[in-house]
Write a protein that holds these residues in place. Sequence first.
Motif, short mmCIF file in Angstrom:
data_model
loop_
_atom_site.label_atom_id
_atom_site.label_comp_id
_atom_site.label_asym_id
_atom_site.label_seq_id
_atom_site.Cartn_x
_atom_site.Cartn_y
_atom_site.Cartn_z
N ASN A 165 56.16 36.00 46.79
CA ASN A 165 55.07 35.44 47.59
C ASN A 165 53.82 35.42 46.72
O ASN A 165 53.17 36.45 46.54
CB ASN A 165 54.86 36.29 48.84
N ILE A 166 53.51 34.26 46.16
CA ILE A 166 52.35 34.11 45.28
C ILE A 166 51.46 33.03 45.88
O ILE A 166 51.78 31.84 45.82
CB ILE A 166 52.77 33.75 43.84
N GLN A 167 50.36 33.43 46.45
CA GLN A 167 49.46 32.50 47.08
C GLN A 167 48.39 32.01 46.09
O GLN A 167 48.21 32.58 45.02
CB GLN A 167 48.81 33.15 48.31
N PHE A 168 47.68 30.98 46.48
CA PHE A 168 46.64 30.44 45.61
C PHE A 168 45.40 31.32 45.63
O PHE A 168 45.04 31.90 46.67
CB PHE A 168 46.27 29.02 46.06
N CYS A 169 44.74 31.41 44.48
CA CYS A 169 43.47 32.11 44.39
C CYS A 169 42.44 31.42 45.29
O CYS A 169 42.36 30.19 45.33
CB CYS A 169 42.99 32.12 42.95
N THR A 170 41.65 32.20 46.02
CA THR A 170 40.61 31.65 46.89
C THR A 170 39.22 31.75 46.27
O THR A 170 38.23 31.40 46.93
CB THR A 170 40.61 32.38 48.25
N ASN A 171 39.14 32.26 45.05
CA ASN A 171 37.86 32.37 44.36
C ASN A 171 36.86 33.24 45.12
O ASN A 171 35.66 32.97 45.15
CB ASN A 171 37.26 30.98 44.09
N CYS A 172 37.37 34.33 45.73
CA CYS A 172 36.48 35.22 46.48
C CYS A 172 35.71 36.15 45.55
O CYS A 172 34.73 36.77 45.95
CB CYS A 172 37.28 36.04 47.48
N LEU A 173 36.17 36.29 44.29
CA LEU A 173 35.50 37.07 43.24
C LEU A 173 35.59 38.59 43.44
O LEU A 173 34.87 39.35 42.80
CB LEU A 173 34.03 36.67 43.10
N THR A 174 36.50 39.04 44.31
CA THR A 174 36.68 40.48 44.49
C THR A 174 37.11 41.13 43.18
O THR A 174 36.58 42.17 42.78
CB THR A 174 37.71 40.76 45.59
N CYS A 175 38.08 40.56 42.50
CA CYS A 175 38.55 41.12 41.23
C CYS A 175 37.46 41.03 40.17
O CYS A 175 37.25 41.97 39.38
CB CYS A 175 39.81 40.40 40.76
N TYR A 176 36.74 39.95 40.16
CA TYR A 176 35.69 39.71 39.16
C TYR A 176 34.58 40.76 39.25
O TYR A 176 34.05 41.21 38.24
CB TYR A 176 35.12 38.31 39.39
N LYS A 177 34.25 41.17 40.47
CA LYS A 177 33.14 42.11 40.67
C LYS A 177 33.51 43.56 40.37
O LYS A 177 32.64 44.39 40.22
CB LYS A 177 32.61 41.98 42.11
N ASP A 178 34.80 43.85 40.28
CA ASP A 178 35.25 45.22 39.98
C ASP A 178 35.34 45.39 38.47
O ASP A 178 36.19 44.78 37.82
CB ASP A 178 36.61 45.46 40.63
N LEU A 179 34.48 46.23 37.92
CA LEU A 179 34.46 46.45 36.47
C LEU A 179 35.16 47.73 36.05
O LEU A 179 35.26 48.02 34.86
CB LEU A 179 33.01 46.48 35.96
N GLU A 180 35.66 48.51 37.00
CA GLU A 180 36.20 49.83 36.69
C GLU A 180 37.72 49.90 36.71
O GLU A 180 38.32 50.57 35.88
CB GLU A 180 35.64 50.87 37.69
N SER A 181 38.35 49.21 37.63
CA SER A 181 39.79 49.38 37.85
C SER A 181 40.61 48.88 36.67
O SER A 181 40.25 47.90 36.01
CB SER A 181 40.23 48.64 39.11
N GLU A 182 41.73 49.55 36.43
CA GLU A 182 42.66 49.11 35.39
C GLU A 182 43.34 47.81 35.80
O GLU A 182 43.57 46.93 34.98
CB GLU A 182 43.70 50.20 35.12
N ILE A 183 43.68 47.71 37.07
CA ILE A 183 44.13 46.46 37.67
C ILE A 183 43.21 46.21 38.85
O ILE A 183 43.18 46.99 39.81
CB ILE A 183 45.60 46.53 38.14
N ALA A 184 42.44 45.16 38.79
CA ALA A 184 41.42 44.92 39.81
C ALA A 184 42.06 44.58 41.15
O ALA A 184 43.14 43.99 41.21
CB ALA A 184 40.48 43.80 39.37
N PRO A 185 41.40 44.92 42.24
CA PRO A 185 41.94 44.61 43.58
C PRO A 185 41.84 43.13 43.91
O PRO A 185 41.12 42.37 43.26
CB PRO A 185 41.04 45.44 44.50
N CYS A 186 42.59 42.75 44.95
CA CYS A 186 42.59 41.37 45.42
C CYS A 186 42.64 41.38 46.94
O CYS A 186 43.31 42.24 47.54
CB CYS A 186 43.79 40.61 44.85
N THR A 187 41.97 40.44 47.56
CA THR A 187 41.97 40.38 49.02
C THR A 187 43.25 39.78 49.57
O THR A 187 43.53 39.90 50.77
CB THR A 187 40.78 39.54 49.52
N ILE A 188 44.04 39.14 48.71
CA ILE A 188 45.29 38.51 49.15
C ILE A 188 46.42 39.52 49.10
O ILE A 188 46.69 40.12 48.04
CB ILE A 188 45.62 37.28 48.29
N ASP A 189 47.09 39.72 50.20
CA ASP A 189 48.19 40.68 50.29
C ASP A 189 49.51 39.95 50.07
O ASP A 189 50.15 39.48 51.00
CB ASP A 189 48.17 41.38 51.65
#
Length: 302
Positions: free
Chosen positions: A109-133
């Motif tokens: 299940n691979i959905q399209f990016c919505t450009n919400c920038l959640t991953c972009y704004k996280d500068l700390e995580s090794e793998i940044a979070p995403c709002t898409i489950d």
Amino acid sequence: FCEVSPAFQRDLKDVWDFNFALSLTLNPAAAGNPEPVNPYQNGLTSALQECLIECNPIMVISEEDPMKVLSLNGTYRPKQTTTRLAQRALDGAASLGADTEMVMLRDKNIQFCTNCLTCYKDLESEIAPCTIDDDVGEILQKVREADGIILASPVHCGFVTGLMTAFIERIVFRLCRPTGEIMGLKGCPEPRLTGKARAVATIVSAGGIPPELRAYCDLGTPWLKDAAMFFNGECVGDMYAGAVFAKELKDKEWSRSFLFRELTEGQLQEAFDLGVKMVQAIQNQTVRPFSLQQLMGADTPT
């Protein structure tokens, strides 16, 4: 062991020499043993193994942590050309002892990016979070564990599939931070997974374009090779499986050329050799972490 100096480490030519010297330090009787002693087979505690890895600047892969090669396959047809080539590359990797796995993106299940920038704004995580489950996070955990990544896709309109494009779009800032600088431009992506350099290889297969016309119908390979940045590695090899036909096509048969395309033994062997080459690069520790010079093409391995 703790008294082993950095100068002594630099004098050792490779990891095996270091392990052998360590075993003699712990067990002087081993000096009379004609066979090299592997410390991992002589009762070292886990704490001592961790100390060895920390003191040795070269990555050590123990028997408990085998090399892992992961293929990310962007085809829609699970039993056809691209999958067969990717599997042969994994067979080549496995022939040198690597654990291998193929992820069929079509089955996830691979959905399209919505450009919400959640991953972009996280500068700390090794793998940044995403709002898409969906399943992208699960795949990225496999990427983190892998030592080698094989990106495989058919050629669609001279490029890779929409499925592979959607996947790459989803992982860019989940695996990179916008903290890099390229040619004076700040805010460019740089890898998050910097714990190790990962070898990357690419496989693309064409349905109707023969190998000699690759230059006119392969925009996908350069793009996939640049994706090595996301994995903090470099591309160690690529393969273009151009169309070879089962017979000489005539007249109207050219309008059905995809149906006559077949894999050759030579192409399957090339894919196998690519998998071998990847593992050898990992074993020989020649895979370098991502650098701007690689991206700009000024630091290409010979």
